[in-house]
Write a protein that holds these residues in place. Structure first.
Motif, PDB file in Angstrom:
ATOM      1  N   SER A 125      25.355 -20.975 -50.948  1.00 46.91           N
ATOM      2  CA  SER A 125      24.862 -19.864 -51.752  1.00 46.91           C
ATOM      3  C   SER A 125      23.754 -20.333 -52.683  1.00 46.91           C
ATOM      4  N   ASP A 126      23.818 -21.590 -53.113  1.00 49.38           N
ATOM      5  CA  ASP A 126      22.744 -22.147 -53.958  1.00 49.38           C
ATOM      6  C   ASP A 126      21.442 -22.065 -53.187  1.00 49.38           C
ATOM      7  N   LEU A 127      21.530 -22.403 -51.905  1.00 48.75           N
ATOM      8  CA  LEU A 127      20.355 -22.413 -51.049  1.00 48.75           C
ATOM      9  C   LEU A 127      19.806 -21.009 -50.903  1.00 48.75           C
ATOM     10  N   MET A 128      20.720 -20.071 -50.663  1.00 50.42           N
ATOM     11  CA  MET A 128      20.297 -18.685 -50.495  1.00 50.42           C
ATOM     12  C   MET A 128      19.502 -18.253 -51.710  1.00 50.42           C
ATOM     13  N   SER A 129      20.044 -18.566 -52.901  1.00 50.42           N
ATOM     14  CA  SER A 129      19.362 -18.033 -54.070  1.00 50.42           C
ATOM     15  C   SER A 129      17.951 -18.616 -54.180  1.00 50.42           C
ATOM     16  N   ALA A 130      17.800 -19.915 -53.941  1.00 55.06           N
ATOM     17  CA  ALA A 130      16.459 -20.516 -54.043  1.00 55.06           C
ATOM     18  C   ALA A 130      15.563 -20.002 -52.915  1.00 55.06           C
ATOM     19  N   GLU A 131      16.125 -19.903 -51.721  1.00 54.85           N
ATOM     20  CA  GLU A 131      15.296 -19.461 -50.586  1.00 54.85           C
ATOM     21  C   GLU A 131      14.884 -18.001 -50.735  1.00 54.85           C
ATOM     22  N   GLU A 132      15.832 -17.181 -51.199  1.00 55.80           N
ATOM     23  CA  GLU A 132      15.496 -15.754 -51.395  1.00 55.80           C
ATOM     24  C   GLU A 132      14.409 -15.607 -52.449  1.00 55.80           C
ATOM     25  N   ARG A 133      14.580 -16.342 -53.553  1.00 57.47           N
ATOM     26  CA  ARG A 133      13.583 -16.255 -54.623  1.00 57.47           C
ATOM     27  C   ARG A 133      12.222 -16.735 -54.118  1.00 57.47           C
ATOM     28  N   HIS A 134      12.233 -17.795 -53.310  1.00 52.22           N
ATOM     29  CA  HIS A 134      10.986 -18.323 -52.743  1.00 52.22           C
ATOM     30  C   HIS A 134      10.313 -17.236 -51.903  1.00 52.22           C
ATOM     31  N   ALA A 135      11.122 -16.525 -51.099  1.00 58.89           N
ATOM     32  CA  ALA A 135      10.563 -15.470 -50.236  1.00 58.89           C
ATOM     33  C   ALA A 135       9.956 -14.343 -51.075  1.00 58.89           C
ATOM     34  N   THR A 136      10.696 -13.885 -52.126  1.00 60.00           N
ATOM     35  CA  THR A 136      10.159 -12.754 -52.907  1.00 60.00           C
ATOM     36  C   THR A 136       8.903 -13.169 -53.680  1.00 60.00           C
TER      37      THR A 136
END
Length: 701
Positions: free
Chosen positions: A499-510
């Motif tokens: 989930s840590d990864l998701m949050s960083a990856e999602e933020r990177h995408a937005t």
């Protein structure tokens, strides 16, 4: 050799009844051990309960409060098995007492077993958590069901333990009871006067009392049983630090006689002059290294206070004296960064520098090892690869260790065990309150860097609610267009890496969508070279915004980055927020730090963010952090507890630490080899608390 009396406590948890391979794996996870072979009975004894269930509360069904654990004595009216083929419908049993009706709910309940446990028209005592729904009381999977005549078998007071998925509280309790049964009558290693003064019972009785609380006050950190074990834990820690220091002191250090030739060239190349506290720290270090006793010094300095320069001056002195130095960092990124920073000055001063990390392989590695062994490499920078068996030094006189808390007494011993006895300088950017320095590094002299280097501008810190994130992104767009650089930090969401990864990856995408392609991403799951490439691109300006998890917390140096956004700032500890903020404000531009938080904030969350707005003084922040949430986080260990301590806590037991320190000094002074009657008992203490490396040291002495 470990005393035979401790053998039952150091046998594997797998030898306890009810512990098969699968349960052993759960216990490894719960107790934080490396693997099943490392998980022993003693680890269960140190697993203290955090609260208790009082089953003496018997309010009657109608008066049972929502969510409370209660004990009910009632008559069984009827059973309602699920319809055939509908295994997703629970099995229900209905009971009543004088006050009302209760439904017991069992998912995948076995009819045969339930009919035997709860015969119709029998009176039974059950205990568990009450739920109210639409005016009806229910209890899902009661903890206990006993017939009325067996009521005395029901534990009225029951400890509640920290748990892990896969284990039930009931089975853990049984396993801990089995561990307690193995507890021998241990010898007494404390002075009678101390026992009396603090009202301590024996260590054996204290372990029993820890796991068999009788009332709420027994769970308090200051309950007598907990204080006794905490004192022993501090004493074991202080004693092992004293033994280590005594041995390190016995191996003489090589006196360092600097000529000033190399350090003069470094100082001439500096664009600024060192601060007063840097000069003082260098003087302390040179004074320590001039004698025949080995230096053991802790250099504390806030982010950006210039610890690297102090270390470099110490390294220069050693090179002038004909020796070699190593600089050890906790991660590859940091080692490479130290290399990048230091090699500029080293080139001016004519110092030859090598980097040795786990990444160097084959021929390249052999060449580096040859240069180290011949003494051609005067300074070697790296990770713990520096101290592997295959590395030998021509004349190692100084070891500089960065970020001490990742790096305990064990590694210092390993160094000495190689027959090398360099002076040691340990650097930490975590400002550590004095009590904590004593607990973790009781064996070190301390130098503090209290000033910021000239030209550093203060960092403006603001707090912004999460709802205004879009506004921040718009302002960021303007700043990046003006050529500024920024970090955007995402937290560990819960503690699962995915989930840590998701949050960083999602933020990177937005952010990429909003700001275009110049946005990089760094997180702990990336391979070393990949991480370095992104960091390099950010440093060189090919990327203007770096989205990262807390990997950038320690030591990443990009002087022209001026904006730091920390998302979910309320999830971070003060020390960590302070470390992250210190990544900006390293150049001569004004910098800002934006703490994005999700409300409503808890009292602690509120206090934390206010302190960040008020001050940049790391020492004040560290004291506040210790006050707000325990010392564990301060040293980067996750649990709220002193590093390496299972029961002792500095907040609750600071008074005991001071006594333990004096006690340890007294013992070492009177009986340095621990051969007297008390000394032999204290050896048992050291083994009990897994501090036996200190005893191996006694033998190696």
């Amino acid at each position: 050799m470990r005393p035979a009396i401790l053998d039952p406590l150091f046998s594997s948890v797998a030898t306890l009844p009810g512990v098969g391979p699968k349960v052993a794996e759960f216990l490894v996870k719960l107790l934080g051990r490396e693997g099943p072979e490392d998980c022993r009975v003693i680890d269960l004894l140190f697993h203290a309960p955090h609260s208790l269930i009082d089953r003496s509360q018997q309010p009657g069904i109608a008066r049972a409060p929502q969510g409370a654990i209660v004990t009910i004595t009632a008559r069984v009216d009827r059973h309602q098995p699920p319809p055939r083929g509908r295994s997703n419908v629970p099995y229900r049993v209905f009971l009543h007492d004088d006050t009302g009706e209760l439904t017991l709910v069992f998912f995948r309940g076995q009819a045969q077993w339930l009919e035997k446990q709860l015969p119709i028209d029998e009176t039974v005592t059950i205990s568990g958590k009450i739920d109210w729904f639409n005016g009806r009381a229910s209890m899902v999977h009661p903890d206990y069901i006993v017939r009325l005549e067996e009521g005395e078998n029901l534990p009225l007071i029951e400890p509640v333990y920290p748990m892990t998925a896969g284990l039930s509280p009931k089975s853990l309790r049984k396993i801990i009871e089995a561990a307690l049964a193995r507890l021998p009558q241990l010898p007494e290693w404390l002075e009678p006067s101390l026992l009396q003064r603090h009202g301590f019972s024996s260590i054996t009785e204290s372990f029993r009392a820890l796991h068999e609380p009788q009332e709420a006050s027994d769970i308090d950190p200051n309950a007598p049983a907990r204080r006794r074990i905490a004192y022993d834990e501090f004493l074991a820690g202080q004693l092992s630090l004293s033994l280590v220091r005594q041995r390190l002191r016995k191996v003489p250090g090589q006196p360092v006689h600097p000529t000033g030739a190399v350090s003069r060239r470094i100082l001439e190349a500096l664009p600024f002059s060192p601060t007063g506290s840097q000069n003082e720290a260098v003087a302390d270090i040179l004074r320590d290294m001039a004698g025949t006793e080995r230096m053991l010094r802790l250099l504390q300095g806030d982010v950006g206070s210039g610890k690297t320069l102090v270390a470099l001056m110490a390294i220069a002195a050693v090179i002038e004296s004909g020796g070699q130095a190593v600089l050890m960092a906790p991660t590859e990124i940091l080692a490479r960064q130290h290399y990048a920073t230091i090699s500029k000055y080293a080139a001016d001063a004519g110092i030859s520098v090598e980097v040795l990390t786990g990444r160097a392989k084959g021929r390249e590695r052999e060449t580096i090892l040859e240069r180290i062994a011949s003494g051609e490499a005067q300074l070697v920078i790296g990770t713990h690869a520096l101290f592997q068996e295959s590395v030998s030094y021509a004349n190692l006189m100084l070891a500089v260790v960065d970020e001490q808390h990742r790096f305990g007494v064990h590694q210092r011993l390993r160094l000495t065990a190689k027959g090398i006895s360099p002076h040691m300088l340990v650097m930490t950017a975590t400002p550590i309150p004095r009590t904590l320095v004593l607990a973790a590094f009781g064996d070190m002299d301390v130098s503090k860097l209290t000033e910021k280097p000239a030209g550093r501008k203060p960092i403006q810190t603001i707090t912004v609610p999460q709802e205004r994130t879009d506004e921040i992104v718009t302002r960021l767009k303007g700043a990046l267009a003006e050529g500024r650089k920024a970090y955007w930090i995402c937290p560990l969401v819960e503690e699962s890496e995915e989930s840590d990864l998701m949050s960083a990856e999602e933020r990177h995408a937005t952010l990429t969508q909003a700001l275009g392609p110049g946005v990089g991403l760094v997180h702990g799951r990336m391979a070393g070279p990949e991480k370095d490439a992104v960091m390099m691109a950010f440093k060189n300006g090919e990327l203007r915004l770096l989205v990262a998890t807390t990997v950038v917390e320690v030591g990443v140096d990009v002087p022209d980055a001026t904006i730091m956004v920390i998302e979910h700032a309320e999830r971070f500890g003060l020390a960590q927020l302070h470390q992250l903020r210190g990544r900006v404000g390293r150049g001569d531009e004004a910098s800002s730090c934006i703490l994005l938080y999700r409300g409503p904030l808890s009292e602690t969350g509120h206090a934390r963010l206010s302190i960040m707005r008020e001050t940049e003084d790391g020492f004040r922040i560290a004291e506040e952090d210790l006050r707000l949430r325990g010392e564990g986080e301060l040293l980067g260990t996750r649990q709220s507890g002193t590093p390496g301590f299972r029961i002792a806590s500095l907040e609750a037991h600071a008074d005991l630490l001071e006594i333990a320190r004096k006690d340890a000094a007294y013992v070492i002074d009177r009986d340095p080899e621990l051969t007297g009657e008390r000394g032999v008992a204290l050896r048992t203490l050291l083994y009990l608390f897994r501090r036996d490396e200190a005893i191996r040291f006694l033998r190696a002495g």
